[in-house]
Design a protein around this motif. Structure first.
Motif, short mmCIF file in Angstrom:
data_model
loop_
_atom_site.label_atom_id
_atom_site.label_comp_id
_atom_site.label_asym_id
_atom_site.label_seq_id
_atom_site.Cartn_x
_atom_site.Cartn_y
_atom_site.Cartn_z
N SER A 135 0.81 -1.22 0.00
CA SER A 135 0.00 0.00 0.00
C SER A 135 0.84 1.27 0.00
CB SER A 135 -0.91 0.02 1.23
OG SER A 135 -0.11 0.15 2.42
N ALA A 136 2.15 1.15 0.14
CA ALA A 136 3.00 2.34 0.31
C ALA A 136 2.97 3.24 -0.91
CB ALA A 136 4.44 1.91 0.61
N LYS A 137 2.84 4.53 -0.67
CA LYS A 137 2.86 5.55 -1.71
C LYS A 137 3.84 6.63 -1.30
CE LYS A 137 -0.46 3.62 -4.09
NZ LYS A 137 -0.16 2.94 -5.37
N PHE A 138 4.89 6.80 -2.08
CA PHE A 138 5.94 7.76 -1.78
C PHE A 138 5.79 9.01 -2.66
CE2 PHE A 138 7.43 3.46 -1.08
CZ PHE A 138 8.10 3.52 0.12
N GLN A 139 6.25 10.14 -2.13
CA GLN A 139 6.27 11.36 -2.95
C GLN A 139 7.11 12.43 -2.26
OE1 GLN A 139 2.44 13.18 -3.74
NE2 GLN A 139 3.21 14.28 -5.54
N MET A 140 7.85 13.19 -3.07
CA MET A 140 8.58 14.36 -2.59
C MET A 140 7.98 15.57 -3.31
SD MET A 140 12.50 12.92 -2.37
CE MET A 140 12.49 12.11 -3.97
N PRO A 141 6.83 16.08 -2.84
CA PRO A 141 6.08 17.10 -3.57
C PRO A 141 6.48 18.54 -3.23
CG PRO A 141 4.81 16.41 -1.68
CD PRO A 141 6.11 15.65 -1.61
N PHE A 142 7.74 18.72 -2.80
CA PHE A 142 8.17 20.05 -2.35
C PHE A 142 7.97 21.11 -3.42
CE2 PHE A 142 10.71 16.81 -0.15
CZ PHE A 142 10.34 17.07 1.15
N LEU A 158 11.99 17.38 -9.28
CA LEU A 158 11.56 18.55 -10.07
C LEU A 158 10.10 18.43 -10.53
CD1 LEU A 158 14.75 19.22 -12.24
CD2 LEU A 158 14.16 20.06 -9.95
N MET A 159 9.64 17.20 -10.74
CA MET A 159 8.23 16.99 -11.09
C MET A 159 7.38 16.69 -9.86
SD MET A 159 7.60 17.45 -14.30
CE MET A 159 6.05 16.58 -14.53
N GLY A 160 8.03 16.23 -8.80
CA GLY A 160 7.28 15.87 -7.59
C GLY A 160 6.40 14.66 -7.81
N SER A 161 6.82 13.76 -8.72
CA SER A 161 5.98 12.63 -9.10
C SER A 161 5.86 11.60 -7.97
CB SER A 161 6.56 11.94 -10.34
OG SER A 161 6.65 12.85 -11.41
N PRO A 162 4.65 11.10 -7.73
CA PRO A 162 4.48 10.02 -6.74
C PRO A 162 4.97 8.69 -7.32
CG PRO A 162 2.38 10.53 -7.77
CD PRO A 162 3.36 11.53 -8.30
N PHE A 163 5.31 7.76 -6.45
CA PHE A 163 5.72 6.44 -6.91
C PHE A 163 5.33 5.40 -5.87
CE2 PHE A 163 9.17 8.67 -4.88
CZ PHE A 163 9.88 7.74 -4.12
N ASP A 164 5.09 4.18 -6.34
CA ASP A 164 4.62 3.14 -5.45
C ASP A 164 5.77 2.30 -4.91
OD1 ASP A 164 5.34 1.44 -7.53
OD2 ASP A 164 3.28 0.98 -8.11
N ALA A 165 5.42 1.27 -4.14
CA ALA A 165 6.42 0.45 -3.47
C ALA A 165 7.33 -0.26 -4.48
CB ALA A 165 5.74 -0.57 -2.57
N ARG A 166 6.77 -0.79 -5.53
CA ARG A 166 7.58 -1.51 -6.52
C ARG A 166 8.55 -0.58 -7.22
NH1 ARG A 166 5.88 -6.46 -6.35
NH2 ARG A 166 3.73 -6.90 -5.76
N ARG A 167 8.11 0.63 -7.52
CA ARG A 167 9.00 1.61 -8.14
C ARG A 167 10.11 2.00 -7.17
NH1 ARG A 167 11.45 3.26 -12.65
NH2 ARG A 167 11.53 5.53 -12.90
N ALA A 168 9.78 2.12 -5.89
CA ALA A 168 10.78 2.47 -4.89
C ALA A 168 11.88 1.43 -4.83
CB ALA A 168 10.12 2.62 -3.51
#
Length: 261
Positions: A121-128, A157-167
């Motif tokens: 279920s993890a959803k990561f993002q650096m939306p600064f 630079l895009m602040g794109s979210p990514f899921d657990a598999r992408r991480a």
């Protein structure tokens, strides 16, 4: 209710962010408390490993916006910088179990962990960038160094979210684990680490971090200075106003007025 809960057993210090109703969003007081916990754990010989996780349905949704707007960090020492320093100097293994939201600081704090188990279920993002801000916790240095500039640009630079598999694919997490097995998997790793020779374990982590420690420290200082300036900018004011008003920010308004003038 304590916003951070700790439990110590068999050489493992469990640290739980405990604001489930707020998705464990961090307040200034929580940054200070967490820094104190890590600093104390570093000196405590009975603590061999730290296991870090969140209560409820999220790991950490970043900064508590209301608290953040009342206490924006400055360029010098701040609650956030105290935690940054504590994590940077922490030589004992740090295992994280991440489920649900890991947003902003919820992602950048994890760059200081040694094992990051991501629930499905993890959803990561650096939306600064979406808040007219810059990354923190040295991530402007550590993330490009770890995954390359082009991939880091997508996240920062895009602040794109990514899921657990992408991480995991990017090297920002260790393994994807079913949510129901997440805590058990992280605990098993913590137990295995706690059974290893503590002095050699800490020395090995220090050696791995040594070539990059000064670079990350310099990046943190530069980030704090930039963050302090950007958080007080017109674009940031527009971003936070839009957030409160639940609308899309318009970062072109100043440009339009200049053109019109």
């Amino acid at each position: 209710m304590d916003e951070i809960v700790t439990e110590h057993a068999a050489g493992i210090l469990r640290v739980q962010l405990n604001r489930p109703a707020k998705r464990n969003a961090m307040t200034s007081a929580m940054y200070v408390a967490l820094a104190d916990i890590f600093n104390a754990a570093a000196k405590d010989e009975s603590t061999r490993v730290v296991l870090w996780h969140g209560a409820g349905d999220s790991f950490c949704a970043g900064n508590d916006i209301d608290d953040f707007l009342k206490n924006p960090p400055g360029a010098g020492e701040s609650p956030q910088s105290r935690l940054m320093d504590a994590l940077l100097s922490f030589d004992k293994p740090l295992v994280a179990a991440v489920h649900g939201a890991a947003i902003g600081g919820g992602t950048t704090m994890l760059t200081h962990c040694d094992f990051i188990y991501a629930g499905e279920s993890a959803k990561f993002q650096m939306p600064f960038i979406n808040l007219a801000l810059v990354p923190e916790f040295g991530s402007s240095c550590s993330v490009p160094a770890r995954i390359g500039h082009v991939r880091a640009a997508e996240l920062i630079l895009m602040g794109s979210p990514f899921d657990a598999r992408r991480a995991v694919e990017l090297g920002l997490a260790t393994e994807v684990v079913p949510d129901n097995d997440l805590r058990a998997k992280a605990t098993d790793t913590a137990r295995k680490l706690a059974a290893k020779p503590a002095a050699a374990l800490q020395a090995s982590k220090r050696l791995m971090k040594q070539p990059f420690r000064e670079q990350i420290k310099a990046a943190m200082k530069a980030e704090n200075e930039e963050f302090s300036a950007q958080v007080r900018s017109e674009d940031a004011r527009e971003a936070f106003t839009a957030f409160v008003e639940k609308r899309k920010p318009d970062f072109t308004r100043n440009i339009k007025s200049e053109v019109t003038a």
